[in-house]
Design a protein around this motif. Structure first.
Motif, PDB file in Angstrom:
ATOM      1  N   ALA A   1      41.557  52.814  28.876  1.00  0.00           N
ATOM      2  CA  ALA A   1      41.433  52.556  30.499  1.00  0.00           C
ATOM      3  C   ALA A   1      40.111  52.042  30.799  1.00  0.00           C
ATOM      4  N   ALA A   2      39.170  51.922  30.480  1.00  0.00           N
ATOM      5  CA  ALA A   2      38.185  51.747  31.416  1.00  0.00           C
ATOM      6  C   ALA A   2      37.516  50.001  30.731  1.00  0.00           C
ATOM      7  N   LEU A   3      38.164  49.606  29.386  1.00  0.00           N
ATOM      8  CA  LEU A   3      38.080  48.460  29.330  1.00  0.00           C
ATOM      9  C   LEU A   3      39.020  47.807  29.092  1.00  0.00           C
ATOM     10  N   GLN A   4      40.428  48.524  29.141  1.00  0.00           N
ATOM     11  CA  GLN A   4      41.588  47.506  29.964  1.00  0.00           C
ATOM     12  C   GLN A   4      41.007  46.948  30.833  1.00  0.00           C
ATOM     13  N   LYS A   5      40.802  47.933  32.079  1.00  0.00           N
ATOM     14  CA  LYS A   5      40.375  47.610  33.083  1.00  0.00           C
ATOM     15  C   LYS A   5      39.047  45.984  33.347  1.00  0.00           C
ATOM     16  N   LYS A   6      38.216  46.205  32.743  1.00  0.00           N
ATOM     17  CA  LYS A   6      36.954  44.894  32.485  1.00  0.00           C
ATOM     18  C   LYS A   6      37.762  43.610  31.558  1.00  0.00           C
ATOM     19  N   TYR A   7      38.967  43.769  31.098  1.00  0.00           N
ATOM     20  CA  TYR A   7      39.131  42.698  30.477  1.00  0.00           C
ATOM     21  C   TYR A   7      40.428  41.804  31.471  1.00  0.00           C
ATOM     22  N   GLU A   8      41.089  43.209  32.326  1.00  0.00           N
ATOM     23  CA  GLU A   8      41.817  42.305  33.163  1.00  0.00           C
ATOM     24  C   GLU A   8      40.761  42.093  33.931  1.00  0.00           C
ATOM     25  N   SER A   9      39.544  42.490  34.716  1.00  0.00           N
ATOM     26  CA  SER A   9      38.931  41.587  35.456  1.00  0.00           C
ATOM     27  C   SER A   9      38.216  40.968  34.932  1.00  0.00           C
ATOM     28  N   ASN A  10      38.153  39.994  33.754  1.00  0.00           N
ATOM     29  CA  ASN A  10      37.606  39.197  32.812  1.00  0.00           C
ATOM     30  C   ASN A  10      36.523  39.698  33.104  1.00  0.00           C
ATOM     31  N   GLY A  11      35.482  41.157  32.547  1.00  0.00           N
ATOM     32  CA  GLY A  11      34.197  41.902  33.154  1.00  0.00           C
ATOM     33  C   GLY A  11      33.371  40.888  31.158  1.00  0.00           C
ATOM     34  N   PHE A  12      34.144  40.939  30.374  1.00  0.00           N
ATOM     35  CA  PHE A  12      34.110  40.559  29.196  1.00  0.00           C
ATOM     36  C   PHE A  12      33.401  39.048  29.152  1.00  0.00           C
ATOM     37  N   THR A  13      32.192  38.602  29.396  1.00  0.00           N
ATOM     38  CA  THR A  13      31.946  37.314  28.854  1.00  0.00           C
ATOM     39  C   THR A  13      32.324  36.220  28.146  1.00  0.00           C
ATOM     40  N   THR A  14      32.544  37.252  26.207  1.00  0.00           N
ATOM     41  CA  THR A  14      32.527  36.620  25.515  1.00  0.00           C
ATOM     42  C   THR A  14      33.772  37.170  24.372  1.00  0.00           C
ATOM     43  N   ARG A  15      34.225  36.013  23.979  1.00  0.00           N
ATOM     44  CA  ARG A  15      35.116  36.894  22.806  1.00  0.00           C
ATOM     45  C   ARG A  15      34.739  37.925  22.200  1.00  0.00           C
ATOM     46  N   ASP A  16      33.114  37.696  22.045  1.00  0.00           N
ATOM     47  CA  ASP A  16      33.112  38.214  20.790  1.00  0.00           C
ATOM     48  C   ASP A  16      32.612  39.620  21.537  1.00  0.00           C
ATOM     49  N   GLU A  17      32.071  39.742  22.304  1.00  0.00           N
ATOM     50  CA  GLU A  17      31.927  41.117  23.522  1.00  0.00           C
ATOM     51  C   GLU A  17      33.363  41.938  23.527  1.00  0.00           C
ATOM     52  N   VAL A  18      35.157  41.160  23.671  1.00  0.00           N
ATOM     53  CA  VAL A  18      36.020  41.968  23.121  1.00  0.00           C
ATOM     54  C   VAL A  18      35.854  42.648  21.772  1.00  0.00           C
ATOM     55  N   GLU A  19      35.852  41.789  20.975  1.00  0.00           N
ATOM     56  CA  GLU A  19      36.308  42.247  20.041  1.00  0.00           C
ATOM     57  C   GLU A  19      35.355  43.743  19.164  1.00  0.00           C
ATOM     58  N   ARG A  20      33.838  43.125  19.741  1.00  0.00           N
ATOM     59  CA  ARG A  20      32.595  44.727  19.377  1.00  0.00           C
ATOM     60  C   ARG A  20      33.847  46.352  20.457  1.00  0.00           C
ATOM     61  N   ALA A  21      33.523  45.476  21.225  1.00  0.00           N
ATOM     62  CA  ALA A  21      34.264  47.125  21.784  1.00  0.00           C
ATOM     63  C   ALA A  21      35.722  47.651  21.644  1.00  0.00           C
ATOM     64  N   GLN A  22      36.294  46.527  21.099  1.00  0.00           N
ATOM     65  CA  GLN A  22      37.993  46.677  20.231  1.00  0.00           C
ATOM     66  C   GLN A  22      37.918  47.486  18.936  1.00  0.00           C
ATOM     67  N   ASN A  23      36.692  46.703  18.422  1.00  0.00           N
ATOM     68  CA  ASN A  23      36.335  47.313  17.787  1.00  0.00           C
ATOM     69  C   ASN A  23      35.471  49.043  17.539  1.00  0.00           C
ATOM     70  N   GLN A  24      34.597  49.397  18.194  1.00  0.00           N
ATOM     71  CA  GLN A  24      34.283  50.420  18.908  1.00  0.00           C
ATOM     72  C   GLN A  24      35.741  51.740  19.430  1.00  0.00           C
ATOM     73  N   LEU A  25      36.309  51.404  20.069  1.00  0.00           N
ATOM     74  CA  LEU A  25      37.783  51.977  20.415  1.00  0.00           C
ATOM     75  C   LEU A  25      38.659  52.448  19.403  1.00  0.00           C
ATOM     76  N   THR A  26      38.504  51.558  18.250  1.00  0.00           N
ATOM     77  CA  THR A  26      38.768  52.306  16.668  1.00  0.00           C
ATOM     78  C   THR A  26      38.367  52.515  16.100  1.00  0.00           C
ATOM     79  N   ARG A  27      36.705  52.570  16.098  1.00  0.00           N
ATOM     80  CA  ARG A  27      36.602  53.827  15.251  1.00  0.00           C
ATOM     81  C   ARG A  27      36.336  55.076  16.417  1.00  0.00           C
ATOM     82  N   GLU A  28      36.087  55.312  17.856  1.00  0.00           N
ATOM     83  CA  GLU A  28      36.043  56.085  18.329  1.00  0.00           C
ATOM     84  C   GLU A  28      37.823  57.296  17.732  1.00  0.00           C
TER      85      GLU A  28
END
Length: 197
Positions: free
Chosen positions: A82-109
């Motif tokens: 939910a925190a990652l989704q909120k950060k994404y919706e509020s344009n908290g990620f600066t790069t596409r690479d940062e979004v992918e890393r966050a998604q990969n981390q969530l997948t690992r979890e």
């Protein structure tokens, strides 16, 4: 969970009693006259044998603990998602690479949670199998000693309606439960775990 444990214990007693029957040599002729047969009510044995009571409590506690751990981890994962989704919706990620890393981390979890669930369920199943074997051994050892003086040709297990009719005078359940409980000595570590909480 209790139904699964009870069913496993009932299956164990059925196996123990069948093994007792199977130990009769096949080479001896079957004699119907003077045949001594007794039976044990499995449900009564499971509800009155202190070993079963103690280990049901132990397995239930372990199962509840596993469920609690998994629920906590699931909540943490949901909060992180939910925190990652909120950060994404509020344009908290600066790069596409940062979004992918966050998604990969969530997948690992998520994978870690699935592995933890599998490990906890395997541990619980292994412990249940070990306790089932221990109970079977306990019942069989008792029945061997018990039957030295009683000299039954067969000791059957009665569960539900697997024996449609039986004369109550051949029901040795109470006698067997009394003998099993007299022999049963709770292990100190089991007593400690049962009284914890």
């Amino acid at each position: 969970m209790k139904k699964i444990i009870f069913a496993a214990c009932a299956a164990l007693v059925l196996t123990a009693c069948r093994k007792q029957q199977a130990e009769t040599p096949e080479t001896q002729p079957v004699q119907t006259e003077g045949l001594k047969v007794a039976y044990i009510e499995v449900d009564s044995l499971m509800s009155q044998y202190q070993f079963c009571k103690d280990y049901n409590i132990l397995l239930n506690k372990k199962g509840e603990n596993a469920q609690r751990v998994l629920a906590d981890k699931q909540r943490t994962l949901q909060n992180h998602a939910a925190a990652l989704q909120k950060k994404y919706e509020s344009n908290g990620f600066t790069t596409r690479d940062e979004v992918e890393r966050a998604q990969n981390q969530l997948t690992r979890e998520q994978q870690d949670l699935a592995e933890l669930e599998q490990r906890l369920m395997t541990e619980l199943a292994n412990e249940q199998a070990n306790l089932t074997a221990e109970m079977r051994d306990s019942i069989q050892a008792f029945l061997r000693v018990y039957n030295k003086s009683k000299k039954f040709d067969y000791i059957l297990s009665r569960s539900g309606d697997n024996i449609l009719m039986a004369n109550p005078q051949y029901d040795i359940t109470e006698d067997v439960v009394r003998g099993l409980n007299k022999r049963y000595k709770v292990k100190p570590e089991v007593k400690e775990k049962i009284s914890a909480e």
